[in-house]
Write a protein that holds these residues in place. Sequence first.
Motif, PDB file in Angstrom:
ATOM      1  N   MET A   1     130.644  71.680   5.456  1.00  0.00           N
ATOM      2  CA  MET A   1     131.915  71.557   5.743  1.00  0.00           C
ATOM      3  C   MET A   1     132.333  70.151   5.444  1.00  0.00           C
ATOM      4  SD  MET A   1     134.444  73.222   7.239  1.00  0.00           S
ATOM      5  CE  MET A   1     134.032  74.137   8.218  1.00  0.00           C
ATOM      6  N   ASP A   2     133.718  69.942   4.725  1.00  0.00           N
ATOM      7  CA  ASP A   2     134.479  68.819   4.414  1.00  0.00           C
ATOM      8  C   ASP A   2     135.454  68.572   5.319  1.00  0.00           C
ATOM      9  OD1 ASP A   2     136.331  66.637   3.474  1.00  0.00           O
ATOM     10  OD2 ASP A   2     136.804  68.462   2.334  1.00  0.00           O
ATOM     11  N   LEU A   3     134.905  67.255   6.215  1.00  0.00           N
ATOM     12  CA  LEU A   3     135.692  66.737   7.662  1.00  0.00           C
ATOM     13  C   LEU A   3     136.808  66.824   7.265  1.00  0.00           C
ATOM     14  CD1 LEU A   3     132.853  64.984   9.220  1.00  0.00           C
ATOM     15  CD2 LEU A   3     134.153  66.880  10.298  1.00  0.00           C
ATOM     16  N   VAL A   4     137.006  66.009   6.326  1.00  0.00           N
ATOM     17  CA  VAL A   4     138.625  65.394   6.301  1.00  0.00           C
ATOM     18  C   VAL A   4     139.378  66.835   6.051  1.00  0.00           C
ATOM     19  CG1 VAL A   4     140.110  64.787   4.047  1.00  0.00           C
ATOM     20  CG2 VAL A   4     138.078  63.264   4.564  1.00  0.00           C
ATOM     21  N   ALA A   5     139.094  67.316   5.178  1.00  0.00           N
ATOM     22  CA  ALA A   5     140.053  68.979   5.100  1.00  0.00           C
ATOM     23  C   ALA A   5     140.098  69.652   6.481  1.00  0.00           C
ATOM     24  CB  ALA A   5     139.073  69.357   3.907  1.00  0.00           C
ATOM     25  N   HIS A   6     139.370  69.614   7.223  1.00  0.00           N
ATOM     26  CA  HIS A   6     139.206  70.347   8.383  1.00  0.00           C
ATOM     27  C   HIS A   6     140.019  69.323   9.158  1.00  0.00           C
ATOM     28  CE1 HIS A   6     137.820  72.303  12.557  1.00  0.00           C
ATOM     29  NE2 HIS A   6     137.559  70.740  12.802  1.00  0.00           N
ATOM     30  N   TYR A   7     140.306  68.010   9.664  1.00  0.00           N
ATOM     31  CA  TYR A   7     141.059  67.405  10.503  1.00  0.00           C
ATOM     32  C   TYR A   7     142.198  67.304   9.593  1.00  0.00           C
ATOM     33  CZ  TYR A   7     136.460  64.765  12.362  1.00  0.00           C
ATOM     34  OH  TYR A   7     135.865  63.883  13.447  1.00  0.00           O
ATOM     35  N   ASN A   8     142.437  67.154   8.277  1.00  0.00           N
ATOM     36  CA  ASN A   8     143.802  67.566   8.084  1.00  0.00           C
ATOM     37  C   ASN A   8     144.666  69.016   8.524  1.00  0.00           C
ATOM     38  OD1 ASN A   8     143.688  65.229   6.984  1.00  0.00           O
ATOM     39  ND2 ASN A   8     143.029  66.010   5.045  1.00  0.00           N
ATOM     40  N   GLN A   9     143.272  69.761   8.375  1.00  0.00           N
ATOM     41  CA  GLN A   9     143.914  71.111   8.757  1.00  0.00           C
ATOM     42  C   GLN A   9     144.866  71.687  10.224  1.00  0.00           C
ATOM     43  OE1 GLN A   9     141.238  74.425   7.634  1.00  0.00           O
ATOM     44  NE2 GLN A   9     142.924  76.454   8.798  1.00  0.00           N
ATOM     45  N   LEU A  10     144.088  70.597  10.916  1.00  0.00           N
ATOM     46  CA  LEU A  10     143.346  70.829  12.184  1.00  0.00           C
ATOM     47  C   LEU A  10     145.186  70.254  12.847  1.00  0.00           C
ATOM     48  CD1 LEU A  10     142.473  71.390  14.851  1.00  0.00           C
ATOM     49  CD2 LEU A  10     141.040  69.650  15.631  1.00  0.00           C
ATOM     50  N   PHE A  11     145.448  69.252  11.905  1.00  0.00           N
ATOM     51  CA  PHE A  11     146.590  68.371  12.854  1.00  0.00           C
ATOM     52  C   PHE A  11     148.177  68.828  11.997  1.00  0.00           C
ATOM     53  CE2 PHE A  11     149.935  64.995  11.898  1.00  0.00           C
ATOM     54  CZ  PHE A  11     150.400  64.203  12.717  1.00  0.00           C
ATOM     55  N   THR A  12     148.176  69.847  10.880  1.00  0.00           N
ATOM     56  CA  THR A  12     149.479  70.356  10.454  1.00  0.00           C
ATOM     57  C   THR A  12     149.622  71.564  11.043  1.00  0.00           C
ATOM     58  OG1 THR A  12     148.396  69.391   8.398  1.00  0.00           O
ATOM     59  CG2 THR A  12     150.116  70.990   8.945  1.00  0.00           C
ATOM     60  N   GLU A  13     148.797  72.287  11.766  1.00  0.00           N
ATOM     61  CA  GLU A  13     148.662  73.491  12.328  1.00  0.00           C
ATOM     62  C   GLU A  13     148.984  72.958  13.536  1.00  0.00           C
ATOM     63  OE1 GLU A  13     144.907  75.424  12.681  1.00  0.00           O
ATOM     64  OE2 GLU A  13     145.347  76.279  10.539  1.00  0.00           O
ATOM     65  N   SER A  14     148.550  71.883  14.851  1.00  0.00           N
ATOM     66  CA  SER A  14     148.567  71.128  16.236  1.00  0.00           C
ATOM     67  C   SER A  14     149.203  71.066  15.728  1.00  0.00           C
ATOM     68  CB  SER A  14     147.473  70.419  16.398  1.00  0.00           C
ATOM     69  OG  SER A  14     146.357  71.146  16.447  1.00  0.00           O
ATOM     70  N   ALA A  15     150.553  69.542  14.853  1.00  0.00           N
ATOM     71  CA  ALA A  15     151.676  69.362  14.571  1.00  0.00           C
ATOM     72  C   ALA A  15     153.095  69.998  14.583  1.00  0.00           C
ATOM     73  CB  ALA A  15     152.055  68.105  13.239  1.00  0.00           C
ATOM     74  N   GLU A  16     152.487  71.468  13.872  1.00  0.00           N
ATOM     75  CA  GLU A  16     153.882  72.354  14.364  1.00  0.00           C
ATOM     76  C   GLU A  16     153.684  73.033  16.159  1.00  0.00           C
ATOM     77  OE1 GLU A  16     154.577  75.986  12.105  1.00  0.00           O
ATOM     78  OE2 GLU A  16     152.856  75.031  10.825  1.00  0.00           O
ATOM     79  N   ALA A  17     153.302  73.205  16.364  1.00  0.00           N
ATOM     80  CA  ALA A  17     152.860  74.148  17.164  1.00  0.00           C
ATOM     81  C   ALA A  17     153.214  72.761  18.022  1.00  0.00           C
ATOM     82  CB  ALA A  17     150.899  74.220  17.811  1.00  0.00           C
ATOM     83  N   ILE A  18     152.774  71.628  17.936  1.00  0.00           N
ATOM     84  CA  ILE A  18     153.295  70.703  19.169  1.00  0.00           C
ATOM     85  C   ILE A  18     155.038  70.730  19.254  1.00  0.00           C
ATOM     86  CG2 ILE A  18     153.703  68.200  20.036  1.00  0.00           C
ATOM     87  CD1 ILE A  18     150.793  68.668  19.488  1.00  0.00           C
ATOM     88  N   SER A  19     155.284  70.700  18.272  1.00  0.00           N
ATOM     89  CA  SER A  19     156.807  70.374  17.735  1.00  0.00           C
ATOM     90  C   SER A  19     157.648  71.371  18.073  1.00  0.00           C
ATOM     91  CB  SER A  19     157.417  70.071  16.147  1.00  0.00           C
ATOM     92  OG  SER A  19     156.987  69.091  16.015  1.00  0.00           O
ATOM     93  N   ASN A  20     156.718  73.110  18.313  1.00  0.00           N
ATOM     94  CA  ASN A  20     157.339  74.327  18.567  1.00  0.00           C
ATOM     95  C   ASN A  20     156.785  74.378  20.320  1.00  0.00           C
ATOM     96  OD1 ASN A  20     158.625  74.633  16.411  1.00  0.00           O
ATOM     97  ND2 ASN A  20     156.596  75.501  15.180  1.00  0.00           N
TER      98      ASN A  20
END
Length: 228
Positions: A1-20
Motif C-alpha cells: 500500500m502506498d501510504l502517501v497516496a492513501h493519506y492524500n486520498q484520505l485528506f482530499t475526501e475528508s476536507a471536502e466532507a468537513i467543508s460540506n
Amino acid sequence: MDLVAHYNQLFTESAEAISNNNYVIDPKIDAENDNRFGITLLIRPPESIKNKIQSFLNELKKEDTAQYYYPNSDMHITVLSIISCHDGFSLSQINPSAYIAVIHENLIHLKNLEINLNGITASNSTIMIQGFPTNESLNSFRDSLRKAFKKTNLEQSIDSRYTLFTAHISVCRFRKPITDTTKLVSLLEKYRNEDFGKFAVNQLELVYNDWYQRKEKTQLLHQFRIQK
C-alpha cells in the motif's frame, strides 16, 4: 500500500466532507458510562515529537476550543488492536501472559524501525499526524502477529474494524459542531506537510485501554524492548 497516496486520498475526501458539514461528531467522548475496553499493542512517540504536535494543536485550539485534543500522555501509534474496544470486556476475562508470549515470539520480525511523522491528514471525524515507517518491518511484524494469534484459541478481534497498515497518530476528534469549517480546512492545509520529526522505535507497550487511550483508564500490561 502506498501510504502517501492513501493519506492524500484520505485528506482530499475528508476536507471536502468537513467543508460540506458532513463530518461526524463522536457522542461518547464525554460519556461517563462508556465501558468500551480492549487490548492494544502500541508505540509511544518521544516527548519532543509530542510537544511539536501540541504546537499544532494549539493553533487548532485558537480557532475551536470545543473539540477533543489528545494530551501528550495519550498519543500513540497502534501496532495492532488485538481485542477491539467493546462494551463489557474486562481484563479478568483473559490471561495477559499468554498474549505477551505470542508477541515475544514474533518480535524478531521488528528490526531497525524508524518512523517519520510528516504532515497531517484527516477522516470525517478525526485529525491525524501522518506516520511513515522507514522499512517494511512494521507490517511484517503485524502480519506475523495476525498469523500467530489465529493459530491460538486466545480471544482476539484483529482487523475486525479494518486492516491496519498505517502508522498515524490520532490527535483530535470532533465532539461538537465545528466553529468554522472553512478556517479549519485552511489551517489543516497549512500543516499538510509539516515535519514533526523522526524517531527510532525502541519499545512497544501492550495495554488494557479504553476507546480513547486515556491515561487514567489505561493499564500497562507489558513493555517490550526492541533489539537492535
